[in-house]
Design an enzyme around this catalytic site. Structure first.
Site, PDB file in Angstrom:
ATOM      1  N   ARG A 177       0.820  -1.218   0.000  1.00  0.00           N
ATOM      2  CA  ARG A 177       0.000   0.000   0.000  1.00  0.00           C
ATOM      3  C   ARG A 177       0.854   1.269   0.000  1.00  0.00           C
ATOM      4  O   ARG A 177       0.542   2.254   0.666  1.00  0.00           O
ATOM      5  CB  ARG A 177      -0.961  -0.008   1.193  1.00  0.00           C
ATOM      6  CG  ARG A 177      -1.905  -1.200   1.225  1.00  0.00           C
ATOM      7  CD  ARG A 177      -2.778  -1.303  -0.014  1.00  0.00           C
ATOM      8  NE  ARG A 177      -3.549  -2.522  -0.008  1.00  0.00           N
ATOM      9  CZ  ARG A 177      -3.177  -3.669  -0.596  1.00  0.00           C
ATOM     10  NH1 ARG A 177      -2.039  -3.740  -1.272  1.00  0.00           N
ATOM     11  NH2 ARG A 177      -3.929  -4.739  -0.529  1.00  0.00           N
ATOM     12  N   SER A 227     -11.003  -1.373   2.639  1.00  0.00           N
ATOM     13  CA  SER A 227     -10.342  -1.735   3.895  1.00  0.00           C
ATOM     14  C   SER A 227      -9.923  -0.460   4.616  1.00  0.00           C
ATOM     15  O   SER A 227      -9.215   0.376   4.055  1.00  0.00           O
ATOM     16  CB  SER A 227      -9.111  -2.594   3.621  1.00  0.00           C
ATOM     17  OG  SER A 227      -9.473  -3.816   3.033  1.00  0.00           O
ATOM     18  N   GLU A 297      -5.754   3.203   6.268  1.00  0.00           N
ATOM     19  CA  GLU A 297      -5.375   3.029   4.873  1.00  0.00           C
ATOM     20  C   GLU A 297      -5.820   4.189   3.983  1.00  0.00           C
ATOM     21  O   GLU A 297      -5.047   4.662   3.159  1.00  0.00           O
ATOM     22  CB  GLU A 297      -5.921   1.692   4.330  1.00  0.00           C
ATOM     23  CG  GLU A 297      -5.472   1.400   2.920  1.00  0.00           C
ATOM     24  CD  GLU A 297      -5.785  -0.018   2.465  1.00  0.00           C
ATOM     25  OE1 GLU A 297      -6.436  -0.164   1.434  1.00  0.00           O
ATOM     26  OE2 GLU A 297      -5.390  -0.967   3.179  1.00  0.00           O
TER      27      GLU A 297
END
Length: 302
Positions: A177, A227, A297
């Site tokens: 990520r 998420s 995130e």
């Protein structure tokens, strides 16, 4: 408002559409956010260069969005320009010898279908990720054992000096990520990926399996940013949240999903403060009970 008329003139000359006093709720998958002064929908490399350069040269506050699928936007007024690189800048430039080059506003789902139709495999993991190709590369998006770093070859981007440059995948600092594009001011224009030859039927079957898995396990019927927390090293965020008894916990209309506790969802009229208060509750409880520090995130748009 002094710069707005000048910006509108640039948009008109470039054929870019725009909306004044536009709500960010309409441009984020969480369906939250206040209004912005003007939203501009870019449609070409030239429009990216000229409009971003205009904002930078005039020191105008601006933000760049794709599909807004990894964004939590504040409810307050965004006193500036929101630049949207989406459907108006989403062409596939070519497909040959397993290489696909496309513009950064193309939805990942459309790229997946195009690859499948050409009998190219390796992108199935991305089917159902609700982002653009540029946004996916920006955060090195992934799922089901695959991520953008597995397939990207290179990208063209607008640098902070206003010059269009090309960067190979090995220089993108791609990790979980993360990419070198994040918080760098560099704006992805085009992405080139490389896939392998496969069988259309097998590719289609894999895509269907993964989208069905998403529907079964994820709360796709509610707005969210996907998420909510990154996977901590040595554990899974959802499992930790379950362990701490936080599934279903709510603040206002923000809720830790009862279907998948890795998702914070908007059950109707959640506010930015609702979501961030719930995120804080989850992080504090998980830290206190397990020792793990969860990291958000999605990015915050202020």
């Amino acid at each position: 408002m002094s710069y707005i008329s000048e910006l509108i003139s640039i948009c008109d000359r470039l054929g870019c559409s725009y909306k004044l006093d536009e709500s960010l709720k309409d441009h984020t998958t969480f369906r939250i956010g206040g209004k912005c002064k003007i939203a501009v929908f870019l449609n070409s490399e030239e429009s990216v260069v000229q409009i971003i350069s205009f904002c930078r040269d005039k020191f105008i506050k601006h933000a760049v969005l794709g599909n807004g699928s990894n964004i939590i936007a504040e409810d307050k007024f965004f006193d500036g320009v929101v630049v949207i690189i989406g459907n108006d800048y989403s062409r596939i430039n070519y497909i040959r010898d397993g290489i696909i080059e496309c513009e950064s506003g193309l939805m990942l789902s459309k790229l997946c279908v195009a690859a499948k139709n050409e009998g190219l495999t390796g992108l199935e993991f991305a089917y159902g990720i609700p982002g653009t190709v540029g946004g996916a590369l920006y955060m090195n998006a992934g799922a089901y054992g695959g991520e953008m770093s597995d397939i990207v070859v290179s990208a063209d981007y607008l640098d902070t000096d206003g010059i269009v440059k090309t960067i190979p995948a090995e220089n993108m600092d791609l990790s979980y990520r993360h990419s070198a594009f994040m918080n760098s001011g560099r704006i992805i224009l085009r992405v080139k990926i490389k896939l392998k030859k496969g069988v259309v039927g097998d590719i289609e079957q894999k895509m269907e399996e993964l989208i069905n898995c998403r529907r079964e396990k994820q709360p796709l019927n509610y707005p969210s940013a996907g998420s909510t927390f990154k996977r901590p090293e040595g554990a899974f965020a959802a499992a930790l949240i379950d362990e701490c008894g936080l599934k279903g916990v709510s603040v206002g209309d923000a809720q830790v999903s009862e279907k998948h506790s890795g998702f914070v969802i908007n059950k109707g009229n959640a506010t930015y403060n609702d979501i961030m208060e719930l995120v804080s509750i989850v992080k504090e409880k998980v830290k206190a009970d397990t020792g793990y520090e969860l990291e958000l995130e999605p990015e915050i748009l202020k």
